[in-house]
Design a protein around this motif. Structure first.
Motif, PDB file in Angstrom:
ATOM      1  N   SER A 274     175.920 -40.331  51.941  1.00 43.34           N
ATOM      2  CA  SER A 274     174.552 -40.077  52.402  1.00 43.34           C
ATOM      3  C   SER A 274     173.577 -41.070  51.787  1.00 43.34           C
ATOM      4  CB  SER A 274     174.131 -38.654  52.011  1.00 43.34           C
ATOM      5  OG  SER A 274     174.790 -37.694  52.787  1.00 43.34           O
ATOM      6  N   ILE A 275     173.655 -41.230  50.466  1.00 45.47           N
ATOM      7  CA  ILE A 275     172.733 -42.133  49.782  1.00 45.47           C
ATOM      8  C   ILE A 275     173.020 -43.579  50.171  1.00 45.47           C
ATOM      9  CG2 ILE A 275     172.002 -42.977  47.524  1.00 45.47           C
ATOM     10  CD1 ILE A 275     172.571 -40.209  46.399  1.00 45.47           C
ATOM     11  N   GLY A 276     174.303 -43.915  50.249  1.00 43.76           N
ATOM     12  CA  GLY A 276     174.663 -45.279  50.598  1.00 43.76           C
ATOM     13  C   GLY A 276     174.201 -45.685  51.975  1.00 43.76           C
ATOM     14  N   ALA A 277     174.244 -44.750  52.911  1.00 49.71           N
ATOM     15  CA  ALA A 277     173.832 -45.051  54.281  1.00 49.71           C
ATOM     16  C   ALA A 277     172.320 -45.070  54.447  1.00 49.71           C
ATOM     17  CB  ALA A 277     174.424 -44.015  55.239  1.00 49.71           C
ATOM     18  N   THR A 278     171.591 -44.609  53.440  1.00 47.39           N
ATOM     19  CA  THR A 278     170.150 -44.445  53.579  1.00 47.39           C
ATOM     20  C   THR A 278     169.364 -45.270  52.587  1.00 47.39           C
ATOM     21  OG1 THR A 278     170.569 -42.157  54.261  1.00 47.39           O
ATOM     22  CG2 THR A 278     168.300 -42.738  53.714  1.00 47.39           C
ATOM     23  N   LEU A 279     169.608 -45.068  51.321  1.00 51.84           N
ATOM     24  CA  LEU A 279     168.783 -45.648  50.274  1.00 51.84           C
ATOM     25  C   LEU A 279     168.842 -47.169  50.306  1.00 51.84           C
ATOM     26  CD1 LEU A 279     166.966 -45.128  47.863  1.00 51.84           C
ATOM     27  CD2 LEU A 279     169.003 -45.038  46.430  1.00 51.84           C
TER      28      LEU A 279
ATOM     29  N   ALA B 196     185.119 -45.340  50.282  1.00 54.03           N
ATOM     30  CA  ALA B 196     184.190 -44.469  49.558  1.00 54.03           C
ATOM     31  C   ALA B 196     183.991 -44.938  48.124  1.00 54.03           C
ATOM     32  CB  ALA B 196     184.702 -43.029  49.570  1.00 54.03           C
ATOM     33  N   TRP B 197     185.055 -45.409  47.482  1.00 51.31           N
ATOM     34  CA  TRP B 197     184.911 -45.888  46.111  1.00 51.31           C
ATOM     35  C   TRP B 197     184.085 -47.164  46.060  1.00 51.31           C
ATOM     36  CZ3 TRP B 197     185.052 -43.300  41.950  1.00 51.31           C
ATOM     37  CH2 TRP B 197     185.905 -42.205  41.808  1.00 51.31           C
ATOM     38  N   VAL B 198     184.298 -48.064  46.995  1.00 51.61           N
ATOM     39  CA  VAL B 198     183.465 -49.265  47.067  1.00 51.61           C
ATOM     40  C   VAL B 198     182.005 -48.877  47.264  1.00 51.61           C
ATOM     41  CG1 VAL B 198     182.948 -51.344  48.420  1.00 51.61           C
ATOM     42  CG2 VAL B 198     185.328 -50.730  47.930  1.00 51.61           C
ATOM     43  N   ASN B 199     181.766 -47.926  48.162  1.00 50.39           N
ATOM     44  CA  ASN B 199     180.399 -47.480  48.402  1.00 50.39           C
ATOM     45  C   ASN B 199     179.775 -46.846  47.159  1.00 50.39           C
ATOM     46  OD1 ASN B 199     178.060 -46.538  50.110  1.00 50.39           O
ATOM     47  ND2 ASN B 199     178.912 -44.559  49.530  1.00 50.39           N
ATOM     48  N   THR B 200     180.545 -46.053  46.414  1.00 50.18           N
ATOM     49  CA  THR B 200     180.018 -45.402  45.209  1.00 50.18           C
ATOM     50  C   THR B 200     179.545 -46.432  44.191  1.00 50.18           C
ATOM     51  OG1 THR B 200     181.472 -43.487  45.525  1.00 50.18           O
ATOM     52  CG2 THR B 200     180.562 -43.817  43.325  1.00 50.18           C
ATOM     53  N   VAL B 201     180.329 -47.476  44.003  1.00 53.46           N
ATOM     54  CA  VAL B 201     179.919 -48.543  43.082  1.00 53.46           C
ATOM     55  C   VAL B 201     178.631 -49.196  43.570  1.00 53.46           C
ATOM     56  CG1 VAL B 201     180.562 -50.801  42.152  1.00 53.46           C
ATOM     57  CG2 VAL B 201     182.267 -48.980  42.296  1.00 53.46           C
ATOM     58  N   LEU B 202     178.553 -49.465  44.864  1.00 53.83           N
ATOM     59  CA  LEU B 202     177.359 -50.098  45.415  1.00 53.83           C
ATOM     60  C   LEU B 202     176.136 -49.194  45.305  1.00 53.83           C
ATOM     61  CD1 LEU B 202     178.850 -51.793  48.614  1.00 53.83           C
ATOM     62  CD2 LEU B 202     178.226 -52.879  46.446  1.00 53.83           C
TER      63      LEU B 202
ATOM     64  N   ILE C 158     172.319 -53.399  49.981  1.00 54.90           N
ATOM     65  CA  ILE C 158     172.212 -53.228  51.437  1.00 54.90           C
ATOM     66  C   ILE C 158     173.598 -53.133  52.070  1.00 54.90           C
ATOM     67  CG2 ILE C 158     171.398 -54.305  53.566  1.00 54.90           C
ATOM     68  CD1 ILE C 158     169.133 -55.537  51.935  1.00 54.90           C
ATOM     69  N   ALA C 159     174.578 -53.796  51.456  1.00 52.63           N
ATOM     70  CA  ALA C 159     175.932 -53.762  52.001  1.00 52.63           C
ATOM     71  C   ALA C 159     176.471 -52.338  52.075  1.00 52.63           C
ATOM     72  CB  ALA C 159     176.858 -54.630  51.152  1.00 52.63           C
ATOM     73  N   SER C 160     176.058 -51.463  51.152  1.00 59.00           N
ATOM     74  CA  SER C 160     176.546 -50.087  51.194  1.00 59.00           C
ATOM     75  C   SER C 160     176.016 -49.355  52.415  1.00 59.00           C
ATOM     76  CB  SER C 160     176.154 -49.341  49.912  1.00 59.00           C
ATOM     77  OG  SER C 160     174.764 -49.083  49.862  1.00 59.00           O
ATOM     78  N   VAL C 161     174.812 -49.714  52.879  1.00 59.40           N
ATOM     79  CA  VAL C 161     174.279 -49.113  54.106  1.00 59.40           C
ATOM     80  C   VAL C 161     175.133 -49.539  55.297  1.00 59.40           C
ATOM     81  CG1 VAL C 161     172.251 -48.862  55.581  1.00 59.40           C
ATOM     82  CG2 VAL C 161     171.963 -49.144  53.114  1.00 59.40           C
ATOM     83  N   VAL C 162     175.400 -50.828  55.361  1.00 61.80           N
ATOM     84  CA  VAL C 162     176.237 -51.340  56.451  1.00 61.80           C
ATOM     85  C   VAL C 162     177.603 -50.659  56.439  1.00 61.80           C
ATOM     86  CG1 VAL C 162     177.354 -53.408  57.382  1.00 61.80           C
ATOM     87  CG2 VAL C 162     175.042 -53.556  56.435  1.00 61.80           C
ATOM     88  N   LEU C 163     178.183 -50.528  55.255  1.00 62.66           N
ATOM     89  CA  LEU C 163     179.526 -49.958  55.123  1.00 62.66           C
ATOM     90  C   LEU C 163     179.576 -48.508  55.594  1.00 62.66           C
ATOM     91  CD1 LEU C 163     182.429 -50.363  53.959  1.00 62.66           C
ATOM     92  CD2 LEU C 163     181.535 -49.502  51.793  1.00 62.66           C
ATOM     93  N   THR C 164     178.653 -47.676  55.099  1.00 68.04           N
ATOM     94  CA  THR C 164     178.734 -46.244  55.387  1.00 68.04           C
ATOM     95  C   THR C 164     178.301 -45.899  56.814  1.00 68.04           C
ATOM     96  OG1 THR C 164     176.572 -46.043  54.311  1.00 68.04           O
ATOM     97  CG2 THR C 164     178.494 -45.467  53.011  1.00 68.04           C
ATOM     98  N   VAL C 165     177.308 -46.599  57.339  1.00 66.01           N
ATOM     99  CA  VAL C 165     176.874 -46.304  58.707  1.00 66.01           C
ATOM    100  C   VAL C 165     177.915 -46.796  59.709  1.00 66.01           C
ATOM    101  CG1 VAL C 165     175.055 -46.641  60.429  1.00 66.01           C
ATOM    102  CG2 VAL C 165     174.452 -46.327  58.029  1.00 66.01           C
ATOM    103  N   LEU C 166     178.540 -47.925  59.425  1.00 65.90           N
ATOM    104  CA  LEU C 166     179.626 -48.392  60.281  1.00 65.90           C
ATOM    105  C   LEU C 166     180.782 -47.395  60.256  1.00 65.90           C
ATOM    106  CD1 LEU C 166     180.432 -50.835  62.064  1.00 65.90           C
ATOM    107  CD2 LEU C 166     181.567 -51.788  60.055  1.00 65.90           C
TER     108      LEU C 166
END
Length: 489
Positions: free
Chosen positions: A56-61, A198-204, A333-341
């Motif tokens: 949620s945070i990765g796709a938004t923040l 998910a782990w990559v996103n958590t770090v980001l 910003i890459a975490s937004v791209v990752l999670t929304v994709l």
């Protein structure tokens, strides 16, 4: 003929009328059998509450702050922080409805599946088509913003890309190469599996929060209260217009709800993740917006600029600090791209199982337990969009698709409460029915304030969607081919 039908029944000899098919709902009880009926390997359940919150945070923040702040300040002036609050309240109202639906219908399709279970195939298709606009276009919009930060970072060391490779057509260039590359990298990360992504996103996400805290500290060192006068030079209309544009930066909880089939305990964890992420995101957005306006007069904000890195460079006067900030911003910003994709691919899985889009988009790899083909197709299409379309048009188009989908979720909560009061719900919207009604009204209000060009683009998108449904979805719909009635109790 009944509206609610069993999707596993054999095909009838006579196709139902269009009106009957559009009203048919997918029984809630059938969602649990979707994976088995599809003949595809099951998605792997590996995500806990922290992973879901991070999605949620990765796709938004970062989306609204790092990318769109420069486009919203000229609309709202120093009151841009109020626009973030307005968009956040509207998002929270819908987030509460999402939390109830996620705890009741924990499946991959998010608002598309919720609409199919309550409002029928017609509105479900419209919602799914809006989600394509919401997710795929928002990924492209965020990638375009990331491209701006890439160029800012390179410019610090004298290696800025030429405009032909850094800007799309209509913005002075031929294609946005950094944006396209970022989308393709996110596509590669998603291929091995949800847990790895998910782990990559958590770090980001951790990097992103640290980056914004750093910006707040630096910006408050140059804070000037006079920058907030006049507070709202364009009045309430400007604040509302800015809120409409910024609303697309609150779609993170929607991305989390697409993980229903990959969460270890979806009914318990999804509502928690959705609500927690909205609160955290809104607080950080407001803090950063206030700090940015305090450090820089609102008249100096310009569209198409990597706003925060410019402010940091001006305050510190140290090129290396600006370079480090810009590089970290790209990672954030890459975490937004990752999670929304990720969310887009899972929605296509649900739609493909229902026969409304080609089966290849829902094909799950036996080895990785991920929709590899769909991920590659979506990633390629989004990369092309990010390379060729300017940011402003993408942000507005995403907002209208998001608002329409959110409005339908609020209606779905009301329908399900009235027609399935005995359904097990791990979360209930407080102050029902006031909250879903207000959530629906807030979405409609923000939609009305969007420009006429955005509405024309949305209408054309719906025309294309209608043609796709009539040409493919109606003929291949699993629910549309069913014949045995299943009454919802």
């Amino acid at each position: 003929m009944p509206d609610d039908v069993a999707p596993s029944s054999p095909a009838p000899s006579v196709r139902p009328s269009l009106g009957v098919q559009l009203r048919r709902r997918k029984p809630l009880e059938s969602f649990a059998d979707d994976q088995e009926a599809s003949g595809q390997p099951a998605l792997r359940r590996t995500l806990g509450v922290w992973h879901l919150t991070a999605i949620s945070i990765g796709a938004t923040l970062g989306t609204g702050i790092l990318v769109v702040l420069g486009t919203a300040v000229p609309l709202a002036g120093p009151a841009v922080w109020m626009a973030f609050v307005l968009a956040g309240v509207a998002a929270l109202l819908s987030a509460l409805s999402y939390a109830e639906m996620a705890g009741s219908v924990p499946v991959s399709g998010s608002s598309y599946s919720y609409a199919y279970a309550t409002l029928g195939e017609g509105l479900a298709w419209v919602c799914g088509w809006c989600l394509v606009l919401e997710y795929a276009v928002s990924v492209a919009a965020v990638a375009v913003g990331a491209g701006q930060y890439v160029n800012e970072a390179l410019d610090v060391v004298g290696l800025a890309l030429p405009a032909a490779l850094a800007d799309p057509p209509g913005a002075g260039g031929l294609l946005n190469l950094p944006a396209a590359v970022l989308v393709l990298l996110a596509t590669v990360v998603l291929l091995p599996g949800a847990r790895e992504g998910a782990w990559v996103n958590t770090v980001l996400v951790v990097v992103k929060v640290g980056l914004l805290v750093f910006f707040v500290v630096v910006a408050f060192s140059a804070f000037r209260s006079g920058n907030f006068e006049p507070l709202a030079p364009m009045g309430a209309a400007g604040v509302s217009a800015a809120a409409s544009r910024l609303f697309f930066s609150y779609i993170g909880f929607d991305a989390a709800s697409t993980a229903g089939e990959e969460a270890r305990d979806a009914r318990r964890d999804l509502p928690r993740a959705i609500i927690a992420s909205i609160v955290i995101i809104t607080v950080l957005y407001v803090l950063v917006a206030v700090a940015a306006i305090g450090a820089r007069p609102w008249t100096e904000f310009t569209d198409g600029e990597a706003t925060l890195v410019t402010i940091v460079a001006d305050i510190t006067g140290q090129p290396w600090v600006a370079f480090l900030f810009a590089v970290t911003a790209v990672a954030a910003i890459a975490s937004v791209v990752l999670t929304v994709l990720y969310g887009q691919t899972r929605i296509f899985v649900a739609m493909a199982r229902d026969g409304l889009v080609p089966r290849v988009l829902g094909r799950v790899s036996p080895r990785t337990r991920t929709p590899v083909a769909g991920t590659l197709i979506v990633g390629g299409a989004v990369a092309l969009t990010a390379a060729l379309v300017p940011l402003g048009a993408l942000a507005d188009a995403t907002s209208i698709g998001t608002l329409f989908a959110f409005a339908l979720v609020n209606v779905s909560v009301i329908w399900l409460r009235r027609n399935r009061p005995e359904l097990d719900r791990t979360f209930r919207v407080p102050l029902y029915p006031v909250v879903p009604v207000l959530g629906f009204a807030a979405c409609v209000l923000l939609m009305v304030t969007l420009g006429w060009i955005t509405w024309v683009a949305f209408a054309l998108w719906m025309v294309v969607g209608t043609a796709v449904y009539l040409g493919y979805g109606r003929r291949h719909s699993v629910v549309g081919r069913a014949t045995l009635p299943v009454k919802l109790r």
